[in-house]
Structures are given as C-alpha cells and as structure tokens.
Enzyme design. Structure first.
Site, mmCIF file in Angstrom:
data_model
loop_
_atom_site.group_PDB
_atom_site.id
_atom_site.type_symbol
_atom_site.label_atom_id
_atom_site.label_comp_id
_atom_site.label_asym_id
_atom_site.label_seq_id
_atom_site.Cartn_x
_atom_site.Cartn_y
_atom_site.Cartn_z
ATOM 1 N N ARG A 1 23.616 -79.534 -70.043
ATOM 2 C CA ARG A 1 24.503 -79.864 -68.913
ATOM 3 C C ARG A 1 24.821 -81.354 -68.913
ATOM 4 O O ARG A 1 25.934 -81.768 -68.629
ATOM 5 C CB ARG A 1 23.878 -79.464 -67.569
ATOM 6 N N TYR B 1 50.375 -79.171 -58.569
ATOM 7 C CA TYR B 1 49.867 -77.879 -59.059
ATOM 8 C C TYR B 1 49.239 -77.100 -57.895
ATOM 9 O O TYR B 1 48.511 -77.674 -57.076
ATOM 10 C CB TYR B 1 48.844 -78.157 -60.169
ATOM 11 N N ASP C 1 47.326 -86.651 -63.484
ATOM 12 C CA ASP C 1 47.150 -85.350 -64.131
ATOM 13 C C ASP C 1 48.190 -85.265 -65.249
ATOM 14 O O ASP C 1 49.391 -85.172 -64.992
ATOM 15 C CB ASP C 1 47.333 -84.236 -63.085
ATOM 16 N N LYS D 1 45.665 -75.841 -71.273
ATOM 17 C CA LYS D 1 47.099 -75.831 -71.544
ATOM 18 C C LYS D 1 47.377 -76.409 -72.935
ATOM 19 O O LYS D 1 46.851 -75.902 -73.904
ATOM 20 C CB LYS D 1 47.821 -76.569 -70.428
HETATM 21 C C1 LIG Z 1 46.516 -75.428 -64.931
HETATM 22 C C2 LIG Z 1 46.576 -76.750 -64.279
HETATM 23 C C3 LIG Z 1 45.476 -77.270 -63.596
HETATM 24 C C4 LIG Z 1 44.182 -76.485 -63.417
HETATM 25 O O1 LIG Z 1 43.581 -76.182 -64.623
HETATM 26 P P1 LIG Z 1 42.603 -74.909 -64.849
HETATM 27 O O2 LIG Z 1 42.167 -75.093 -66.250
HETATM 28 O O3 LIG Z 1 43.413 -73.693 -64.591
HETATM 29 O O4 LIG Z 1 41.493 -75.052 -63.843
HETATM 30 C C5 LIG Z 1 45.607 -78.523 -63.035
HETATM 31 N N1 LIG Z 1 46.746 -79.235 -63.129
HETATM 32 C C6 LIG Z 1 47.829 -78.754 -63.779
HETATM 33 C C7 LIG Z 1 49.055 -79.589 -63.854
HETATM 34 C C8 LIG Z 1 47.777 -77.507 -64.371
HETATM 35 O O5 LIG Z 1 48.857 -77.028 -64.993
#
Ligand SMILES: *Cc1c(COP(=O)(O)O)cnc(C)c1O
Length: 388
Positions: free
Chosen positions: A55, A107, A179, A204
């Site tokens: 962890r 998001y 982000d 992503k």
């Molecule tokens: C998908 C996404 C998240 C969250 O990510 P997860 O892996 O689904 O928890 C946060 N910000 C953006 C812009 C995203 O597209």
C-alpha cells in the site's frame, strides 16, 4: 545491467517507451516485472530493500510513477486506484474549512464528490465559468485553498486558460490543480503552465485500451509529491501492482494513439459540422470554436473528445445510438474504440436538471470519444445513423 540514460534528456515518445522500464537486473527482462507481493521482508532491524508494504510503496507502481512524472514534467507522481481516487486524495491535502473554486461543467463524478461528499467533511465549493478569469477572481474568498481546473471541460469542451488561472492562484498562495485526463501529457502539460498539481484518470488515454481503471497525481515539487504519497498511503487509495503494470504497458503507445485519435476526431467533427441535423459541434479543433486560439496556444493538439447538439432532443439521440453499429453506447473515453454517450442521462446524471441547464448540457447533447479505427468507417457509420 542496461546502461541508463537519464529520462529528462530524452524526447517525449522515448520517455513513454523507456520510463520505468529495465528494472530487472536479475534476468534482464525488457518489460517491467509485476511484483504482486503485499509485503517485503526486512534484511535486519530497520533494514529494508526500500520496500516494506505494497500500500505504501511497490516496485511496479514506482515504475509507472517514474514514467508519469517524467511525461508531465513533474517532480513525482503517485499512482492510485481510479481517477476519482486521485481527486479524493488531492482534496485531502486541504485543511478543514477550505474553500475550493471549480468549473461549473466538470466531470460528473468530480461534481458528485464536490457536491455530495466533501461538504460533509467541511470543504466548501464555488462553481464558476472557468473560461472567465474574472469570474474566478470574483469567487476567491479568504479561505480559498485550491482552484480546480479541468480543460477541455467535459462534456462541452470549454477551455480554461491554464497559465492565467494558475498565475492568479499563485499570487494569492492558492494551490492550482489541473485534471489533464482529456488530453494526456502528449497534448497538454499544465505543470509547465504553472499548475502545482495534475491529476489523471489513467483509465482513459494514458492506459488507452479500456481494460483498467486507474488514476495518478503528479506534483510540481518534491515536497508536494511527498505529501501526496503520504496522503495516498494514509487514505489507502494507491493502485494494485497489476493495474500499474497495465497502465505502464498502455502508455508506451500514447503518442501514436493520440495522433490517430485526433486525425479521426477532426474528420468526424468536420462531417458533423456540415450535417443539417446537427445544431452545434463542440470541438476545440474547429476554427469556429470560440477558444480555438487558446487551444492552439496551450495545447499541442485538439484531442479526440467532441460533443454535438442533435436537433430533436433526447428522442433523436436515442434513435441515433440505436442505429450506430461501430460506436458502443457507453460511458468512459480515451480507449482505442469509439464510444458514444448521452451526458444528460449517463455521465452527468448526477447533476440536477437545473445544474445541467446552467452548464449548458441539453437533452440533445451527445458526447463522442473518437477511437483509432479508420476515419472512413467512423464517418460512414455516423452518416447512415443520422437521419437526413
Ligand atoms: C473518467 C474521469 C475521471 C474519473 O476517473 P475514474 O478512473 O473513472 O475514477 C475524472 N476526470 C475526468 C476528466 C474523467 O474523464
């Protein structure tokens, strides 16, 4: 042992392939091994190999973190279980009672965390139009501790001027976090524009193959990186060695994938823009996008997320997705395959109808994550599915 070239002297694509690799002096594996061990034995009292418990720290996760820190140009990275784990960890850097400014079209999961969960932990949020630096300035309070940037935004592809917002945060001693999920460090590097922190959903583009959920936090300074790592360890948000290994494999092809994604997104955006049933296309690569010039200056490309308003509202959207054959009707984005979704009922369903309307998310809005298939097939499938 393979001779080691310092990563920072290498070009981006080379760092994608070589960052966090060649970690096996025992057998000279070309691929970073997975170390699933939950614990690591001590050589003697207070004497570890550098690892004691997974962890806290794990060799495979370290390898991914080394790679991601290098791609974003950060001092260090922490790889966590999901993108939301990255955001949760980052918000836990703030003191009780802190105020946070974020965009009003962030998001959906981030919105849910900010609206429903963190206020009970004493954090306060003001959502503004982040495209307007004056609105950001006007929202600043004495307790404002962080400005949350997401650019391009989801699902309307609105841009935030990262350098401008980070500068006004820095002047006042406010942290800025960006982000960077929608573009990946191949197309945009917020730390170079003044951000203190970058978060990713590695689910992503960084992983890119829709076969893992993961997240990462990259810090500008070693002090911040250490604080993030300690917070992730305390919260228990760090990712598994298997997931770290998958993301490290995916990231090696990031530049090639992003180029193919963008080429296809451009072709699809142009097709949709000319279609009589499409009211409006949101894509920063179109010269008609109101922030096309900003996209050109702070991004190295336009990415492959686009949205469009379909005439006929929700009914027309559901008819379209039913007719499409190549685009999977699914949430998420950034994988090699094209996905299509309806933000009002799917990704942004956590927002109330009023919040959706305020953010400009209408019932006829469709979001596409354009994959790396042949653009001729993507355009042809869209053409047969849209009514004349
Ligand atoms: C998908 C996404 C998240 C969250 O990510 P997860 O892996 O689904 O928890 C946060 N910000 C953006 C812009 C995203 O597209």
């Amino acid at each position: 042992m393979k001779r080691h070239i310092p990563l920072e002297t290498l070009q981006f694509a080379t760092r994608c392939v070589h960052g966090g690799v060649y970690k096996d002096p025992l057998y000279n594996s070309v691929v970073t091994p997975i170390y699933p061990s939950s614990t690591f034995y001590f050589e003697g009292p207070r004497q570890t190999s550098g690892y004691d418990y997974t962890r806290t720290k794990n060799p495979t996760r370290d390898a991914l973190e080394e790679n991601l820190a290098s791609l974003e140009g950060g001092a260090g990275a922490t790889a966590v279980a999901t993108g939301m784990a990255a955001i949760t960890t980052t918000l836990h850097l703030l003191p009780a009672g802190a105020h946070v400014i974020a965009g009003n079209d962030i998001y959906g999961g981030t919105y849910r965390l900010f609206a429903n969960v963190l206020p009970a932990r004493g954090l306060r949020f003001t959502l503004v139009d982040m495209g307007d630096p004056e609105a950001v300035t006007a929202a600043i309070e004495p307790d404002t501790a962080m400005i949350w940037i997401e650019t391009p935004s989801n699902p309307l592809l609105r841009l935030t001027d990262i350098a401008a917002v980070c500068a006004l945060a820095r002047e006042r001693g406010i942290l800025s976090c960006s982000d960077n999920t929608f573009l990946s460090p191949y197309l945009q590097r917020p730390l170079e524009l003044g951000a203190d922190l970058v978060v990713h959903s590695t689910t992503k583009y960084l992983n890119g193959h829709s076969d893992v959920v993961g997240g990462a936090i990259v810090s500008a300074t070693p002090e911040m990186a250490a604080k993030v790592a300690a917070t992730a360890n305390a919260l228990g948000t760090t990712c598994s060695p298997f997931d770290a290994w998958l993301v490290l494999r995916g990231v090696k092809t990031l530049p090639l994938r992003m180029q193919a994604h963008e080429k296809n997104a451009t072709a699809l955006a142009q097709f949709l823009d000319a279609h009589p049933r499409v009211e409006h296309v949101y894509y920063p690569g179109l010269p008609t996008h109101p922030q096309h010039a900003l996209a050109r200056s702070q991004q190295r490309g336009f990415g492959a997320m686009l949205s469009f308003d379909l005439k006929g509202g929700e009914e027309a959207v559901f008819r379209l997705v039913e007719r499409l054959k190549l685009y999977a009707f699914a949430e998420s984005l950034g994988g090699v395959e094209s996905l299509i979704e309806h933000p009002a009922s799917m990704s942004h369903a956590a927002m109330s109808p009023e919040a959706q309307a305020a953010a400009g998310i209408g019932p006829g809005l469709v979001r596409v994550s354009v994959g790396i298939e042949d653009s001729r097939d993507l355009v042809a499938d869209m053409a047969q599915a849209l009514p004349d």
